[in-house]
Design an enzyme around this catalytic site. Structure first.
Site, mmCIF file in Angstrom:
data_model
loop_
_atom_site.group_PDB
_atom_site.id
_atom_site.type_symbol
_atom_site.label_atom_id
_atom_site.label_comp_id
_atom_site.label_asym_id
_atom_site.label_seq_id
_atom_site.Cartn_x
_atom_site.Cartn_y
_atom_site.Cartn_z
ATOM 1 N N CYS A 25 0.836 -1.198 0.000
ATOM 2 C CA CYS A 25 0.000 0.000 0.000
ATOM 3 C C CYS A 25 0.875 1.254 0.000
ATOM 4 O O CYS A 25 1.823 1.353 0.781
ATOM 5 C CB CYS A 25 -0.918 0.007 1.214
ATOM 6 S SG CYS A 25 -2.186 -1.261 1.169
ATOM 7 N N GLN A 99 -3.857 -6.924 -6.752
ATOM 8 C CA GLN A 99 -4.530 -7.507 -5.601
ATOM 9 C C GLN A 99 -5.854 -6.773 -5.400
ATOM 10 O O GLN A 99 -5.871 -5.577 -5.118
ATOM 11 C CB GLN A 99 -3.661 -7.379 -4.354
ATOM 12 C CG GLN A 99 -4.232 -8.089 -3.134
ATOM 13 C CD GLN A 99 -3.379 -7.885 -1.898
ATOM 14 O OE1 GLN A 99 -3.327 -6.766 -1.368
ATOM 15 N NE2 GLN A 99 -2.719 -8.929 -1.435
ATOM 16 N N TYR A 189 -8.565 -8.290 6.777
ATOM 17 C CA TYR A 189 -9.508 -7.546 5.955
ATOM 18 C C TYR A 189 -10.778 -8.375 5.726
ATOM 19 O O TYR A 189 -10.921 -9.460 6.273
ATOM 20 C CB TYR A 189 -8.840 -7.100 4.652
ATOM 21 C CG TYR A 189 -7.665 -6.173 4.920
ATOM 22 C CD1 TYR A 189 -7.834 -5.028 5.707
ATOM 23 C CD2 TYR A 189 -6.387 -6.443 4.442
ATOM 24 C CE1 TYR A 189 -6.775 -4.177 5.992
ATOM 25 C CE2 TYR A 189 -5.319 -5.595 4.728
ATOM 26 C CZ TYR A 189 -5.522 -4.465 5.504
ATOM 27 O OH TYR A 189 -4.467 -3.634 5.795
ATOM 28 N N ARG A 237 -4.432 -14.482 -1.651
ATOM 29 C CA ARG A 237 -3.578 -14.313 -0.461
ATOM 30 C C ARG A 237 -4.413 -14.608 0.780
ATOM 31 O O ARG A 237 -5.521 -14.085 0.931
ATOM 32 C CB ARG A 237 -2.997 -12.907 -0.378
ATOM 33 C CG ARG A 237 -2.287 -12.647 0.959
ATOM 34 C CD ARG A 237 -1.469 -11.380 0.987
ATOM 35 N NE ARG A 237 -0.127 -11.633 0.468
ATOM 36 C CZ ARG A 237 0.894 -10.772 0.607
ATOM 37 N NH1 ARG A 237 0.712 -9.611 1.226
ATOM 38 N NH2 ARG A 237 2.087 -11.067 0.126
ATOM 39 N N LEU A 307 9.980 -11.210 5.375
ATOM 40 C CA LEU A 307 11.380 -11.037 5.768
ATOM 41 C C LEU A 307 12.319 -12.024 5.080
ATOM 42 O O LEU A 307 13.214 -12.588 5.689
ATOM 43 C CB LEU A 307 11.529 -11.131 7.296
ATOM 44 C CG LEU A 307 10.833 -10.026 8.109
ATOM 45 C CD1 LEU A 307 11.121 -10.201 9.591
ATOM 46 C CD2 LEU A 307 11.259 -8.642 7.645
ATOM 47 N N ARG A 330 9.510 -5.405 1.777
ATOM 48 C CA ARG A 330 10.554 -4.541 2.326
ATOM 49 C C ARG A 330 11.890 -4.760 1.626
ATOM 50 O O ARG A 330 12.641 -3.799 1.389
ATOM 51 C CB ARG A 330 10.680 -4.786 3.834
ATOM 52 C CG ARG A 330 9.573 -4.128 4.641
ATOM 53 C CD ARG A 330 9.493 -4.632 6.064
ATOM 54 N NE ARG A 330 8.889 -5.966 6.136
ATOM 55 C CZ ARG A 330 8.461 -6.520 7.264
ATOM 56 N NH1 ARG A 330 8.586 -5.873 8.411
ATOM 57 N NH2 ARG A 330 7.912 -7.721 7.253
#
Length: 375
Positions: A25, A99, A189, A237, A307, A330
């Site tokens: 996002c 998505q 969500y 997902r 990660l 990330r």
């Protein structure tokens, strides 16, 4: 040969490798429209050699956005700006995914960095600020923390409207030119809210038993698959675990993934968490076991995320059969060229992933480095 950088075929789509940029996002849209920020943000990952770039959680309705700054695909006018981005991704050799999402009771939340802008009417207009009452399976807020509103409970007509909205957005995604759609049923969500006993306290056909709680996500997936072209893959997902003793568990996800597979889902993107009170220790590759459990338990391709940073680590995930794809968020932000760097790190001397504009400079730099090491 590197397994991570081997091609992967899903229905009629062949990805140049198994590296994926996960949806992130950006909270930078106005009225749901993509803009230059999204073009540059997403385009740099295609330049960087990733196989699939997935656009951030995109609201299937205006009220389904996490915030007023989220992308949307609830009206036809939002197609063209996304198509511009898709064209660029394709020109750089990457596949384009989106998505599709509905935030449910986690909708209409603030954007932290706009706090000062919202103090004036002109500031609110500049970011297309709006707020609304979210919807959910049950009229209970996500938490009592600031920013979360009390939602309205969806009635049966409202639930049907959610399914219809996913279908309409899927049709628009096809018109825009996306190669794949990912249905967002994770991170607390709306679809995840229906799945989880932490959020779903209904007593009708959409609540109670696991079968009933799975009903809406399965209806959405079935309806989306029906309008999404047969030669294009469909992803979902999920939060494989709520990371909460009273919530959705890994064994539930295996059952759900089997039902997804039966309805034409091609890959399950395996994340976790999203509900207040959930706890898990975030360490390197901490969610990979979720992808492995679903892959083996449901006999369906999976995507690992969470990660994952090093090339050797990512290669091991694929070569050991823990997952079929590795997604970075990330890590991709930290190094948009992660894929091209990883391929070289894994021993390749080929610069095929590099754009023509950078191949000569990069190969010269590498040659100089090798000479320095040799000396």
């Amino acid at each position: 040969m590197s397994q991570l950088f081997s091609p992967a075929t899903l229905r009629g789509l062949t990805l140049r490798n198994r590296t994926v940029v996960a949806p992130m996002c950006q909270y930078s849209a106005k009225d749901g429209f993509a803009n230059d920020w999204h073009l540059v943000h997403l385009g740099r990952f295609a330049i960087g050699g990733f196989g699939l770039v997935i656009v951030e959680a995109t609201g299937v309705t205006a009220e389904g956005r996490i915030s007023y700054g989220d992308l949307g695909l609830w009206k036809d006018e939002q197609i063209a700006p996304l198509a511009r981005i898709i064209d660029f991704l394709h020109d750089q050799g990457a596949a384009a995914g989106i998505q599709l999402a509905h935030a449910g009771r986690k909708a209409s939340t603030p954007i932290g960095w706009n706090k000062d802008i919202l103090t004036t009417e002109a500031g609110r207009e500049s970011v297309a600020y709006t707020e609304w009452t979210p919807v959910a399976p049950t009229a209970a807020a996500h938490s009592d923390e600031p920013g979360f509103s009390l939602p309205a409970e969806l009635d049966l007509a409202g639930i049907k409207g959610i399914v219809d909205a996913f279908v309409a957005a899927t049709i628009r995604a096809e018109q825009a030119g996306f190669d794949t759609v990912e249905v967002h049923a994770a991170h607390g969500y709306l679809l995840n809210q229906f799945l989880s006993p932490l959020a779903n306290k209904r007593t009708d056909q959409y609540g109670g038993s696991r079968e009933n709680r799975m009903r809406l996500p399965l209806e959405v997936v079935e309806a989306v698959r029906a309008v999404w072209p047969a030669d294009k893959p469909l992803l979902v997902r999920i939060s494989v675990s709520d990371n909460h003793p009273d919530g959705w568990q890994v064994e539930d996800s295996v059952v759900l993934a089997k039902e997804f597979k039966a309805r034409g889902v091609d890959v399950v993107d395996c994340s976790s968490g999203g509900f207040h009170g959930g706890q898990i220790k975030s360490i390197a590759s901490y969610q990979v076991p979720f992808a492995e459990a679903v892959r083996k338990g449901a006999d369906i391709p999976t995507m690992a995320v969470g990660l994952i940073s090093g090339a050797t680590e990512a290669e091991a995930i694929i070569s050991s059969g823990e997952a079929d794809f590795v997604a970075l968020a990330r890590g991709a932000l930290d190094d948009p060229n992660w894929a091209v760097h990883a391929k070289l790190e894994l021993g390749s001397d080929q610069y095929d992933l590099w754009p023509n504009q950078t191949k000569r400079v990069e190969s010269m730099d590498r040659s100089l480095q090798r000479r320095a090491f040799a000396g």
